[in-house]
Design a protein around this motif. Structure first.
Motif, mmCIF file in Angstrom:
data_model
loop_
_atom_site.group_PDB
_atom_site.id
_atom_site.type_symbol
_atom_site.label_atom_id
_atom_site.label_comp_id
_atom_site.label_asym_id
_atom_site.label_seq_id
_atom_site.Cartn_x
_atom_site.Cartn_y
_atom_site.Cartn_z
ATOM 1 N N ILE A 168 -3.625 -1.305 -5.278
ATOM 2 C CA ILE A 168 -2.679 -2.332 -4.201
ATOM 3 C C ILE A 168 -2.561 -1.963 -3.098
ATOM 4 N N PHE A 169 -3.056 -3.089 -2.215
ATOM 5 C CA PHE A 169 -2.818 -2.582 -0.746
ATOM 6 C C PHE A 169 -1.919 -3.575 -0.181
ATOM 7 N N SER A 170 -0.868 -3.259 0.626
ATOM 8 C CA SER A 170 0.287 -3.913 1.042
ATOM 9 C C SER A 170 0.035 -3.856 2.814
ATOM 10 N N HIS A 171 0.112 -4.947 3.508
ATOM 11 C CA HIS A 171 -0.263 -5.018 4.985
ATOM 12 C C HIS A 171 0.968 -4.730 5.803
ATOM 13 N N GLY A 172 0.704 -4.630 7.023
ATOM 14 C CA GLY A 172 1.607 -4.485 7.881
ATOM 15 C C GLY A 172 2.093 -5.706 8.494
ATOM 16 N N TRP A 173 3.468 -5.732 9.250
ATOM 17 C CA TRP A 173 3.796 -6.779 10.117
ATOM 18 C C TRP A 173 2.903 -7.056 11.548
ATOM 19 N N PRO A 174 2.380 -8.113 12.010
ATOM 20 C CA PRO A 174 2.450 -9.268 11.449
ATOM 21 C C PRO A 174 1.200 -9.774 10.792
ATOM 22 N N LEU A 175 0.620 -9.030 9.877
ATOM 23 C CA LEU A 175 -0.655 -9.266 9.302
ATOM 24 C C LEU A 175 -0.639 -9.971 7.771
ATOM 25 N N ASN A 176 -1.935 -10.045 7.354
ATOM 26 C CA ASN A 176 -1.784 -10.438 5.743
ATOM 27 C C ASN A 176 -2.923 -9.576 5.076
ATOM 28 N N SER A 177 -3.223 -9.971 4.053
ATOM 29 C CA SER A 177 -4.011 -9.248 3.261
ATOM 30 C C SER A 177 -5.499 -9.196 3.633
ATOM 31 N N ASP A 178 -5.781 -10.062 4.682
ATOM 32 C CA ASP A 178 -7.183 -9.943 5.251
ATOM 33 C C ASP A 178 -7.258 -8.647 6.045
ATOM 34 N N ALA A 179 -6.096 -8.180 6.255
ATOM 35 C CA ALA A 179 -6.375 -6.836 7.153
ATOM 36 C C ALA A 179 -7.023 -5.489 6.222
ATOM 37 N N TRP A 180 -7.076 -5.940 4.928
ATOM 38 C CA TRP A 180 -7.609 -5.168 3.892
ATOM 39 C C TRP A 180 -8.765 -5.531 3.370
ATOM 40 N N ALA A 181 -9.650 -6.312 3.888
ATOM 41 C CA ALA A 181 -10.760 -7.027 3.323
ATOM 42 C C ALA A 181 -11.737 -5.978 3.142
ATOM 43 N N LEU A 182 -12.012 -4.941 4.258
ATOM 44 C CA LEU A 182 -13.159 -3.942 3.900
ATOM 45 C C LEU A 182 -12.799 -2.792 2.929
ATOM 46 N N GLU A 183 -11.547 -2.864 2.640
ATOM 47 C CA GLU A 183 -10.853 -1.790 1.540
ATOM 48 C C GLU A 183 -11.084 -2.610 0.259
ATOM 49 N N LEU A 184 -10.894 -3.829 -0.044
ATOM 50 C CA LEU A 184 -11.057 -4.292 -1.247
ATOM 51 C C LEU A 184 -12.547 -4.091 -1.776
ATOM 52 N N LYS A 185 -13.585 -4.263 -0.735
ATOM 53 C CA LYS A 185 -15.013 -4.212 -1.337
ATOM 54 C C LYS A 185 -15.037 -2.718 -1.421
ATOM 55 N N LEU A 186 -14.557 -1.832 -0.387
ATOM 56 C CA LEU A 186 -14.869 -0.273 -0.488
ATOM 57 C C LEU A 186 -14.434 0.293 -2.054
ATOM 58 N N PHE A 187 -13.138 -0.165 -2.228
ATOM 59 C CA PHE A 187 -12.596 0.651 -3.554
ATOM 60 C C PHE A 187 -12.951 -0.165 -4.835
ATOM 61 N N ALA A 188 -13.357 -1.562 -4.579
ATOM 62 C CA ALA A 188 -14.221 -2.129 -5.892
ATOM 63 C C ALA A 188 -15.512 -1.075 -6.048
ATOM 64 N N ASP A 189 -16.133 -1.008 -5.103
ATOM 65 C CA ASP A 189 -17.739 -0.176 -5.208
ATOM 66 C C ASP A 189 -17.480 1.066 -5.592
ATOM 67 N N ALA A 190 -15.974 1.575 -5.438
ATOM 68 C CA ALA A 190 -15.924 3.088 -5.754
ATOM 69 C C ALA A 190 -15.392 2.924 -7.381
ATOM 70 N N GLY A 191 -15.075 1.845 -7.966
ATOM 71 C CA GLY A 191 -14.766 1.789 -9.341
ATOM 72 C C GLY A 191 -13.274 1.341 -9.689
ATOM 73 N N TYR A 192 -12.544 0.840 -8.520
ATOM 74 C CA TYR A 192 -11.304 0.494 -8.787
ATOM 75 C C TYR A 192 -11.074 -0.817 -8.714
ATOM 76 N N ARG A 193 -9.908 -1.504 -9.366
ATOM 77 C CA ARG A 193 -9.491 -2.758 -8.992
ATOM 78 C C ARG A 193 -8.666 -2.923 -8.031
ATOM 79 N N ALA A 194 -9.296 -3.563 -7.078
ATOM 80 C CA ALA A 194 -8.643 -3.572 -5.678
ATOM 81 C C ALA A 194 -7.846 -4.789 -5.607
#
Length: 273
Positions: free
Chosen positions: A24-50
């Motif tokens: 689970i990725f937690s974003h910084g201020w003043p952002l939101n989960s879109d800040a982790w968009a690249l990581e969602l794909k990268l870690f899903a590709d690596a075999g994780y539930r992102a």
């Protein structure tokens, strides 16, 4: 869009990709989960539930007037993890999200968390006090509050530059990065934006850090102009029972470009051990 409802009735938006061990990725201020968009794909590709969520008051979550503090942020994360019935969880937090993660692990994560990672995170305390002389003076945070209550749109445009180190010679920060920072910032309601400044500046997490038993990896750029490393991760690692600090020379607060690639690889290596 997927939401969970927290114990106090707040709707928290989340998004997920992949299957496997949850991260689970937690974003910084003043952002939101879109800040982790690249990581969602990268870690899903690596075999994780992102999974990534929008903190209360941010992005697509409830535009809260109350509860914009680290206790509620950590409880919201706990409610999300329990609602999804996640176990053996890896939690990753950037900036204020790092404070959220540390409080969650210390106060709610027993029996659920395997490892934790922070990136440019706020713990143990950002505000300068007699006991914390290396922190930033109150005037720094008062200026942020004034920006949120003033020309908020221009304030976020201006803040994006030091956030990504764009005021440093040789910076590769793009206008697109600045535009995305502005877009995400403008999706946060004013009350949440204002209150979160108090949360990330004046919350002492010394006790949280000392209470954590699981391995924690702290990643931090030594040219972070938003959360300076000395009063943050260099101090935090001394309070952890099982903490490791990696410093990125010349790296800013914002995560992008070659630094982002290295951070992601370092996280993958850490959680694979």
């Amino acid at each position: 869009m997927p939401y969970i409802t927290t114990s106090d009735g707040t709707e928290i938006y989340y998004t997920e990709q992949g299957s496997g061990q949850p991260i689970i990725f937690s974003h910084g201020w003043p952002l939101n989960s879109d800040a982790w968009a690249l990581e969602l794909k990268l870690f899903a590709d690596a075999g994780y539930r992102a999974i990534a969520h929008d903190r209360r008051g941010h992005g697509r979550s409830s535009k809260t007037y109350q509860g914009n503090d680290l206790d509620h942020y950590a409880k919201d994360l706990s409610d999300l993890i329990e609602a999804l019935d996640l176990h053996d969880v890896i939690v990753v937090g950037h900036s204020t999200g790092g404070g959220e993660v540390i409080r969650y692990v210390a106060q709610h994560g027993a029996g659920r968390v395997a490892k934790a990672v922070t990136v440019g995170a706020i713990p143990p305390l950002m505000l300068k006090t007699e006991a914390n002389p290396g922190g930033a003076p109150i005037e720094v945070f008062d200026a942020l509050r004034a920006g949120v209550l003033g020309d908020r749109s221009q304030f976020f445009k201006d803040l994006a530059v030091p956030f990504f180190g764009g005021n440093r010679e040789g910076s590769k920060a793009s206008q697109g990065l600045y535009d995305e920072f502005w877009r995400e910032g403008m999706e946060m309601n004013v009350a949440a934006a204002y209150d979160c400044i108090e949360a990330f500046s004046n919350t002492d997490q010394t006790a949280d850090l000392k209470a954590i038993e699981v391995p924690v990896l702290l990643l931090h750029g030594d040219d972070d102009q938003i959360v300076p490393i000395d009063a943050a991760s260099r101090t935090a690692v001394t309070l952890l029972k099982n903490g490791t600090l990696k410093v990125y020379p010349g790296a800013p607060h914002g995560i992008f470009g070659e630094n982002q690639k290295q951070i992601d690889q370092d996280i993958l290596d850490f959680i694979a051990d």
